[in-house]
Design a protein around this motif. Structure first.
Motif, PDB file in Angstrom:
ATOM      1  N   SER A 121      31.987  42.030  47.940  1.00  0.00           N
ATOM      2  CA  SER A 121      31.414  41.499  46.700  1.00  0.00           C
ATOM      3  C   SER A 121      32.432  40.621  45.981  1.00  0.00           C
ATOM      4  N   GLU A 122      31.931  39.840  45.061  1.00  0.00           N
ATOM      5  CA  GLU A 122      32.797  39.010  44.231  1.00  0.00           C
ATOM      6  C   GLU A 122      33.471  39.894  43.178  1.00  0.00           C
ATOM      7  N   PRO A 123      34.700  39.566  42.795  1.00  0.00           N
ATOM      8  CA  PRO A 123      35.333  40.330  41.730  1.00  0.00           C
ATOM      9  C   PRO A 123      34.614  40.077  40.408  1.00  0.00           C
ATOM     10  N   PRO A 124      34.659  40.974  39.489  1.00  0.00           N
ATOM     11  CA  PRO A 124      35.332  42.258  39.551  1.00  0.00           C
ATOM     12  C   PRO A 124      34.561  43.243  40.429  1.00  0.00           C
ATOM     13  N   HIS A 125      35.298  44.032  41.154  1.00  0.00           N
ATOM     14  CA  HIS A 125      34.711  44.984  42.092  1.00  0.00           C
ATOM     15  C   HIS A 125      34.402  46.300  41.392  1.00  0.00           C
ATOM     16  N   ARG A 126      33.690  47.144  42.110  1.00  0.00           N
ATOM     17  CA  ARG A 126      33.429  48.497  41.613  1.00  0.00           C
ATOM     18  C   ARG A 126      34.674  49.346  41.820  1.00  0.00           C
ATOM     19  N   LEU A 127      34.785  50.388  41.022  1.00  0.00           N
ATOM     20  CA  LEU A 127      35.952  51.257  41.056  1.00  0.00           C
ATOM     21  C   LEU A 127      36.264  51.748  42.467  1.00  0.00           C
ATOM     22  N   GLY A 128      35.264  52.255  43.169  1.00  0.00           N
ATOM     23  CA  GLY A 128      35.470  52.781  44.515  1.00  0.00           C
ATOM     24  C   GLY A 128      35.971  51.725  45.483  1.00  0.00           C
ATOM     25  N   GLU A 129      35.522  50.479  45.306  1.00  0.00           N
ATOM     26  CA  GLU A 129      35.972  49.399  46.191  1.00  0.00           C
ATOM     27  C   GLU A 129      37.473  49.166  46.049  1.00  0.00           C
ATOM     28  N   TYR A 130      37.976  49.213  44.830  1.00  0.00           N
ATOM     29  CA  TYR A 130      39.417  49.061  44.629  1.00  0.00           C
ATOM     30  C   TYR A 130      40.176  50.170  45.358  1.00  0.00           C
ATOM     31  N   LEU A 131      39.683  51.390  45.227  1.00  0.00           N
ATOM     32  CA  LEU A 131      40.392  52.544  45.787  1.00  0.00           C
ATOM     33  C   LEU A 131      40.349  52.570  47.315  1.00  0.00           C
ATOM     34  N   VAL A 132      39.245  52.144  47.924  1.00  0.00           N
ATOM     35  CA  VAL A 132      39.175  52.046  49.390  1.00  0.00           C
ATOM     36  C   VAL A 132      40.067  50.918  49.866  1.00  0.00           C
ATOM     37  N   TYR A 133      39.988  49.779  49.201  1.00  0.00           N
ATOM     38  CA  TYR A 133      40.792  48.615  49.578  1.00  0.00           C
ATOM     39  C   TYR A 133      42.288  48.936  49.521  1.00  0.00           C
ATOM     40  N   GLN A 134      42.708  49.715  48.544  1.00  0.00           N
ATOM     41  CA  GLN A 134      44.122  50.057  48.382  1.00  0.00           C
ATOM     42  C   GLN A 134      44.556  51.225  49.264  1.00  0.00           C
ATOM     43  N   GLY A 135      43.608  51.899  49.903  1.00  0.00           N
ATOM     44  CA  GLY A 135      43.943  52.983  50.805  1.00  0.00           C
ATOM     45  C   GLY A 135      43.987  54.362  50.170  1.00  0.00           C
ATOM     46  N   TYR A 136      43.446  54.504  48.975  1.00  0.00           N
ATOM     47  CA  TYR A 136      43.443  55.812  48.317  1.00  0.00           C
ATOM     48  C   TYR A 136      42.233  56.657  48.689  1.00  0.00           C
ATOM     49  N   LEU A 137      41.199  56.028  49.213  1.00  0.00           N
ATOM     50  CA  LEU A 137      39.992  56.740  49.641  1.00  0.00           C
ATOM     51  C   LEU A 137      39.511  56.139  50.944  1.00  0.00           C
ATOM     52  N   SER A 138      38.875  56.956  51.754  1.00  0.00           N
ATOM     53  CA  SER A 138      38.195  56.420  52.937  1.00  0.00           C
ATOM     54  C   SER A 138      36.781  56.035  52.496  1.00  0.00           C
TER      55      SER A 138
END
Length: 175
Positions: free
Chosen positions: A40-57
């Motif tokens: 998606s275009e930024p701003p992203h959803r909270l979960g997308e940030y966390l998956v992208y950064q490697g904090y969540l699968s």
């Protein structure tokens, strides 16, 4: 960039948030390899940030989203609280992702008004990212322990802004 935030103020805010981001990364390294960049275009959803950064699968995010909706036995809960309580996501990581989301709101959707009081306070330089991160962490931890406190109450308890000033910011947000 926000028309409400001067370029130099935006750069200062950006520098402070990115500094907090790097500090958080070093204190709490991600559990996973970074995920794919959000589609998606930024701003992203909270979960997308966390998956992208490697904090969540992606699987954990999906399960957390389902749990946050609640069911016949349980009422809905904020996603952040689910992530902190059920997935051992440090509250500092959650708040860092929220600050990155705010920064993206300022950069990519500048004409939209702030959705949250914290975002308004950052835009107006009434709070620093570190102050907002602290009260967001407190709010999540308190909620996880069964106590909900409004962000304005937490800010006032620290003495950073008084109730009258906070009310003025809320009125400004709502027009």
């Amino acid at each position: 960039m926000s028309e409400h935030v001067k370029p130099s103020a935006y750069e200062s805010l950006r520098t402070a948030i990115l500094g907090l981001f790097h500090e958080t990364l070093s204190r709490y390294p991600p559990s996973y390899a970074p995920g794919g960049e959000p589609q998606s275009e930024p701003p992203h959803r909270l979960g997308e940030y966390l998956v992208y950064q490697g904090y969540l699968s992606p699987r954990e995010l999906h399960a957390a989203l389902q749990a946050s909706k609640g069911d016949a036995k349980n009422k809905p809960k904020p996603l952040g609280v689910i992530l902190v309580t059920n997935y051992n996501l440090p509250a500092a990581v959650l708040t860092m992702a929220l600050l990155l989301q705010t920064l993206d709101h300022l950069a990519h959707t500048p004409k939209l008004p702030p959705r949250f009081l914290g975002e308004q306070l950052l835009r107006d330089a009434a709070l620093t990212p570190q102050q907002l991160a602290l009260v967001l962490e407190e709010q999540v931890v308190d909620y996880a322990q069964g106590h909900w406190r409004r962000i304005g109450d937490l800010i006032a308890n620290h003495g950073w802004l008084d109730a009258e000033t906070l009310t003025k910011f809320v009125r400004e947000m709502h027009g």
